[in-house]
Write a protein that holds these residues in place. Structure first.
Motif, PDB file in Angstrom:
ATOM      1  N   ALA A 186      34.763  41.358  35.888  1.00  0.00           N
ATOM      2  CA  ALA A 186      34.178  40.220  36.197  1.00  0.00           C
ATOM      3  C   ALA A 186      32.385  40.024  36.490  1.00  0.00           C
ATOM      4  N   HIS A 187      31.969  41.649  36.374  1.00  0.00           N
ATOM      5  CA  HIS A 187      30.749  41.899  36.074  1.00  0.00           C
ATOM      6  C   HIS A 187      30.315  41.902  34.660  1.00  0.00           C
ATOM      7  N   ARG A 188      30.977  42.054  33.712  1.00  0.00           N
ATOM      8  CA  ARG A 188      30.697  41.862  32.543  1.00  0.00           C
ATOM      9  C   ARG A 188      30.443  40.508  32.398  1.00  0.00           C
ATOM     10  N   VAL A 230      25.343  50.861  52.997  1.00  0.00           N
ATOM     11  CA  VAL A 230      25.002  50.724  52.223  1.00  0.00           C
ATOM     12  C   VAL A 230      25.087  49.982  50.750  1.00  0.00           C
ATOM     13  N   LYS A 231      24.785  49.413  50.108  1.00  0.00           N
ATOM     14  CA  LYS A 231      25.419  48.119  49.128  1.00  0.00           C
ATOM     15  C   LYS A 231      24.695  48.834  47.709  1.00  0.00           C
ATOM     16  N   ALA A 232      25.285  48.551  46.863  1.00  0.00           N
ATOM     17  CA  ALA A 232      24.942  48.881  45.687  1.00  0.00           C
ATOM     18  C   ALA A 232      23.707  48.052  44.761  1.00  0.00           C
ATOM     19  N   HIS A 233      22.906  48.301  44.103  1.00  0.00           N
ATOM     20  CA  HIS A 233      21.922  47.454  43.132  1.00  0.00           C
ATOM     21  C   HIS A 233      22.612  46.729  42.826  1.00  0.00           C
ATOM     22  N   ASP A 234      21.533  45.369  42.864  1.00  0.00           N
ATOM     23  CA  ASP A 234      21.585  43.732  42.932  1.00  0.00           C
ATOM     24  C   ASP A 234      21.620  43.297  41.139  1.00  0.00           C
ATOM     25  N   TYR A 235      21.746  44.595  40.630  1.00  0.00           N
ATOM     26  CA  TYR A 235      21.573  44.651  39.201  1.00  0.00           C
ATOM     27  C   TYR A 235      23.612  44.571  39.276  1.00  0.00           C
ATOM     28  N   ARG A 236      23.992  44.946  40.464  1.00  0.00           N
ATOM     29  CA  ARG A 236      25.533  45.952  40.003  1.00  0.00           C
ATOM     30  C   ARG A 236      26.610  44.597  40.709  1.00  0.00           C
ATOM     31  N   ILE A 237      26.528  43.424  40.672  1.00  0.00           N
ATOM     32  CA  ILE A 237      27.072  42.112  41.284  1.00  0.00           C
ATOM     33  C   ILE A 237      28.314  41.760  39.871  1.00  0.00           C
ATOM     34  N   ALA A 238      29.371  40.605  40.305  1.00  0.00           N
ATOM     35  CA  ALA A 238      30.176  40.353  39.601  1.00  0.00           C
ATOM     36  C   ALA A 238      30.486  38.710  41.031  1.00  0.00           C
ATOM     37  N   TYR A 239      30.208  37.275  39.642  1.00  0.00           N
ATOM     38  CA  TYR A 239      30.147  36.347  40.830  1.00  0.00           C
ATOM     39  C   TYR A 239      32.354  36.357  40.695  1.00  0.00           C
ATOM     40  N   LEU A 240      32.381  36.341  42.005  1.00  0.00           N
ATOM     41  CA  LEU A 240      33.937  36.856  42.655  1.00  0.00           C
ATOM     42  C   LEU A 240      34.103  35.342  43.809  1.00  0.00           C
ATOM     43  N   CYS A 241      35.244  34.789  43.418  1.00  0.00           N
ATOM     44  CA  CYS A 241      35.176  33.720  44.592  1.00  0.00           C
ATOM     45  C   CYS A 241      36.407  34.617  45.330  1.00  0.00           C
ATOM     46  N   TYR A 242      36.266  33.555  46.608  1.00  0.00           N
ATOM     47  CA  TYR A 242      36.629  34.857  47.695  1.00  0.00           C
ATOM     48  C   TYR A 242      38.026  34.927  47.816  1.00  0.00           C
ATOM     49  N   THR A 243      38.983  34.384  46.958  1.00  0.00           N
ATOM     50  CA  THR A 243      40.302  34.718  47.217  1.00  0.00           C
ATOM     51  C   THR A 243      40.355  36.881  46.294  1.00  0.00           C
ATOM     52  N   CYS A 244      39.400  36.577  45.247  1.00  0.00           N
ATOM     53  CA  CYS A 244      39.310  37.499  44.616  1.00  0.00           C
ATOM     54  C   CYS A 244      38.445  38.641  45.004  1.00  0.00           C
ATOM     55  N   ASP A 260      27.944  53.280  42.278  1.00  0.00           N
ATOM     56  CA  ASP A 260      26.437  53.068  41.920  1.00  0.00           C
ATOM     57  C   ASP A 260      25.845  52.832  43.202  1.00  0.00           C
ATOM     58  N   GLY A 261      25.801  53.990  44.213  1.00  0.00           N
ATOM     59  CA  GLY A 261      25.408  54.266  45.135  1.00  0.00           C
ATOM     60  C   GLY A 261      26.209  53.262  46.710  1.00  0.00           C
ATOM     61  N   LYS A 262      27.199  53.089  46.401  1.00  0.00           N
ATOM     62  CA  LYS A 262      28.198  52.392  47.419  1.00  0.00           C
ATOM     63  C   LYS A 262      27.915  53.660  48.497  1.00  0.00           C
ATOM     64  N   GLY A 263      27.980  53.069  49.777  1.00  0.00           N
ATOM     65  CA  GLY A 263      27.965  54.109  50.882  1.00  0.00           C
ATOM     66  C   GLY A 263      28.226  53.546  51.733  1.00  0.00           C
ATOM     67  N   ARG A 264      28.328  54.200  53.050  1.00  0.00           N
ATOM     68  CA  ARG A 264      28.673  53.451  54.534  1.00  0.00           C
ATOM     69  C   ARG A 264      27.070  52.399  55.243  1.00  0.00           C
ATOM     70  N   ALA A 287      27.790  36.393  45.135  1.00  0.00           N
ATOM     71  CA  ALA A 287      27.746  37.594  43.722  1.00  0.00           C
ATOM     72  C   ALA A 287      28.174  38.803  44.602  1.00  0.00           C
ATOM     73  N   ALA A 288      29.254  39.258  44.111  1.00  0.00           N
ATOM     74  CA  ALA A 288      29.721  40.449  44.857  1.00  0.00           C
ATOM     75  C   ALA A 288      29.556  42.011  44.613  1.00  0.00           C
ATOM     76  N   HIS A 289      28.769  43.259  44.698  1.00  0.00           N
ATOM     77  CA  HIS A 289      27.720  43.929  44.676  1.00  0.00           C
ATOM     78  C   HIS A 289      29.563  44.925  44.148  1.00  0.00           C
ATOM     79  N   SER A 290      29.273  45.695  43.563  1.00  0.00           N
ATOM     80  CA  SER A 290      30.315  46.916  43.335  1.00  0.00           C
ATOM     81  C   SER A 290      30.033  47.635  44.646  1.00  0.00           C
ATOM     82  N   ASN A 291      31.527  48.360  44.647  1.00  0.00           N
ATOM     83  CA  ASN A 291      32.254  49.319  45.828  1.00  0.00           C
ATOM     84  C   ASN A 291      32.435  50.873  45.349  1.00  0.00           C
TER      85      ASN A 291
END
Length: 78
Positions: free
Chosen positions: A62-64, A26-40, A20-24, A12-16
């Motif tokens: 990917a999030h949608r 700080v991760k975005a909220h858990d509802y802003r995730i996208a399932y991604l493989c390592y490469t993506c 979405d609240g991303k900062g140094r 579950a990759a968080h939005s950057n």
């Protein structure tokens, strides 16, 4: 959910995105995730071959797909 790969590297990759609240440190909220493989995940996070808008567009798509999958498979309910 981005490239269609279904292996054991999916996370579950968080939005950057700053909106979405991303900062140094700080991760975005858990509802802003996208399932991604390592490469993506690496391509979107580090973006050596993609410009910023392409990375945002790929993550948003990917999030949608992720949210749709979660609802369709009964993992989330309204």
């Amino acid at each position: 959910m981005s490239c269609g790969v279904s292996d054991d590297t999916i996370v579950a990759a968080h939005s950057n995105q700053l909106r979405d609240g991303k900062g140094r440190g700080v991760k975005a909220h858990d509802y802003r995730i996208a399932y991604l493989c390592y490469t993506c995940h690496t391509a979107i996070d580090q973006g050596k071959d993609l410009n910023k808008q392409d990375r945002v567009d790929l993550w948003e798509t990917a999030h949608r797909k992720t949210i749709g999958w979660l609802f369709e498979n009964g993992k989330l309910k309204a």
